[in-house]
Design an enzyme around this catalytic site. Structure first.
Site, PDB file in Angstrom:
ATOM      1  CD  GLU A  53      35.129  36.564  39.175  1.00  0.00           C
ATOM      2  OE1 GLU A  53      35.848  37.345  39.930  1.00  0.00           O
ATOM      3  OE2 GLU A  53      35.202  36.774  38.027  1.00  0.00           O
TER       4      GLU A  53
ATOM      5  CD  GLU B  53      36.319  43.263  37.858  1.00  0.00           C
ATOM      6  OE1 GLU B  53      37.312  44.109  37.520  1.00  0.00           O
ATOM      7  OE2 GLU B  53      36.268  42.436  38.499  1.00  0.00           O
TER       8      GLU B  53
HETATM    9  C1  XIL Z   1      42.360  37.359  40.179  1.00  0.00           C
HETATM   10  C2  XIL Z   1      43.117  36.086  40.046  1.00  0.00           C
HETATM   11  O1  XIL Z   1      42.154  35.059  40.776  1.00  0.00           O
HETATM   12  C3  XIL Z   1      44.459  36.417  40.448  1.00  0.00           C
HETATM   13  O2  XIL Z   1      45.022  35.181  40.418  1.00  0.00           O
HETATM   14  C4  XIL Z   1      44.912  37.425  39.453  1.00  0.00           C
HETATM   15  O3  XIL Z   1      46.236  37.706  40.087  1.00  0.00           O
HETATM   16  C5  XIL Z   1      43.811  38.540  39.333  1.00  0.00           C
HETATM   17  O4  XIL Z   1      42.791  38.303  39.118  1.00  0.00           O
HETATM   18  N1  XIL Z   1      37.502  39.467  39.054  1.00  0.00           N
HETATM   19  C6  XIL Z   1      37.793  38.759  38.254  1.00  0.00           C
HETATM   20  C7  XIL Z   1      38.897  37.871  38.299  1.00  0.00           C
HETATM   21  O5  XIL Z   1      36.999  39.054  37.230  1.00  0.00           O
HETATM   22  O6  XIL Z   1      39.434  37.389  36.942  1.00  0.00           O
HETATM   23  C8  XIL Z   1      39.861  38.258  39.366  1.00  0.00           C
HETATM   24  O7  XIL Z   1      40.793  37.153  39.402  1.00  0.00           O
HETATM   25  C9  XIL Z   1      39.161  38.503  40.533  1.00  0.00           C
HETATM   26  C10 XIL Z   1      38.255  39.520  40.586  1.00  0.00           C
END
Ligand code: XIL
Length: 375
Positions: A273, A168
């Site tokens: 994701e 990101e």
């Molecule tokens: C999220 C997790 O799912 C949560 O449990 C945590 O509290 C915050 O992070 N982008 C990403 C992931 O790259 O690491 C994130 O995961 C969601 C957004």
């Protein structure tokens, strides 16, 4: 309402087969074929897992992961704040990460590392000078980054096959995010992170991972970034499209064009994701109406039928795009196993994944399996 009805009709065909599968699941048997077997000739099917699952405390979750998926991502345990909460060589806590990797190896899975350099879930000390108030200098932060990457990537060298090296780094307008990494080190922090990761494990696939890359401005920024890194000889070998999507964003056309744009750069494309947020605000009236229905039902476990069908169709559409690009897409990872596990609940009941809160496959599961079977 008229539009909603036409959505039902549009996916009526899908729904018949889908209901058959959920009926089977009521008897609590795991569905066949599995996701990983349905897509075995196309791409790996991954899932982000949590500590309760890889330690086996969540027995049903662990069983579902083993039966359906052939790749895993660590939802949190390899993030900086967990693996190196404190400075220095004594500041590491490898235990959860070790257990995660062992789970993947025991089950013969393709193991992902997530994530090395990110503005979030990174302790403040990483960016601070000795005084604890001001930012540290460039050399100090580069050294901390190098130590962290050497230690973490080095520890799992040859076992974790693919790392999200930088996560990101872009803003919605396509410019570099003004994170402490950028402010303290400068533009080249991204190149440095990839170089350090490559040094620690020359065989690992190294990903740049971000969200909303389907949007024009951000996509252009990401393409320019990858091209620049490539021209400098930086070992970026994959792009991760996070794909935290909505019912009506991105469009199938946007997804299609985005995958094609990155594939053209010669990097592997991975969906990293995936989930479908049923509750985030939408501009289209029919989706807004569905969201109202989800929210009004939020104290029961039920997902209103109409929304269930829209979700089913959404997953079928997305997987047909991924399949179209099966020569470039090597992995599709869901961000969570069941709806109950999802990060998208945040106090409200969301339903973004293929399995419900009782570990049962939803109609969307059948639709994803069916998409694979299409010629
Ligand atoms: C999220 C997790 O799912 C949560 O449990 C945590 O509290 C915050 O992070 N982008 C990403 C992931 O790259 O690491 C994130 O995961 C969601 C957004």
């Amino acid at each position: 309402m008229k539009k909603l009805k036409s959505t039902i009709l549009a996916c009526a065909g899908l729904f018949v087969t889908a209901s058959l599968t959920s009926g089977a699941a009521a008897g609590n048997s795991l569905p066949a074929p599995s996701l990983k077997s349905a897509y075995k000739n196309d791409f790996l099917i991954g899932v982000a897992i949590n500590q309760r699952q890889f330690t086996g405390e969540d027995t049903q979750g662990a069983a579902l992961i083993k039966s359906q998926f052939n790749s895993i991502s660590p939802e949190n345990v390899l993030k900086w704040e967990i693996i190196q909460p404190r400075p220095g060589a004594s500041g590491y806590d490898f235990d959860p990460g070790d257990r995660y990797v062992e789970f993947g190896e025991t089950n013969g899975m393709y193991i992902i590392g997530h994530t090395l350099v990110w503005h979030s879930q990174t302790p403040n000390w990483v960016f601070l000078a000795e005084d604890g108030t001001n930012y540290c200098d460039r050399a100090t932060l580069l050294k901390r980054m190098h130590d962290h990457i050497q230690t973490v990537v080095g520890r799992y060298r040859g076992r974790i096959k693919c790392w999200d090296v930088v996560n990101e780094a872009l803003q919605d307008n396509g410019e570099l995010r003004k994170s402490p990494w950028l402010k303290i080190i400068g533009d080249d922090y991204i190149a440095k992170a990839f170089e350090y990761a490559h040094e620690a494990d020359p065989d690992a696939i190294l990903r740049y991972n971000d969200y909303s890359l389907e949007n024009e401005a951000k996509r252009r920024g990401a393409i320019a970034l990858i091209k620049k890194l490539q021209s400098e000889g930086v070992p970026v070998t994959a792009v991760g499209l996070q794909d935290h999507v909505k019912l009506d964003w991105p469009t199938v056309e946007q997804e299609d064009a985005t995958i094609a744009d990155f594939a053209r750069l010669g990097v592997k494309v991975m969906i990293t994701e995936l989930d479908v947020d049923l509750l985030s605000r939408s501009r289209s009236a029919d989706v807004a109406e569905m969201q109202k229905q989800v929210l009004s039902n939020s104290y029961t476990n039920g997902l209103p039928e109409l929304v269930q069908q829209a979700l089913t169709k959404r997953y079928a559409d997305l997987f047909s795009v991924f399949l179209k690009h099966r020569n470039d897409v090597t992995l599709v990872t869901f961000w969570g196993v069941t709806d109950g596990d999802s990060w998208l609940n945040q106090g409200r009941m969301n339903h973004p994944l293929l399995f419900d809160r009782q570990w049962r496959p939803k109609p969307a599961f059948a639709a994803v399996i069916q998409a694979a079977a299409k010629p």
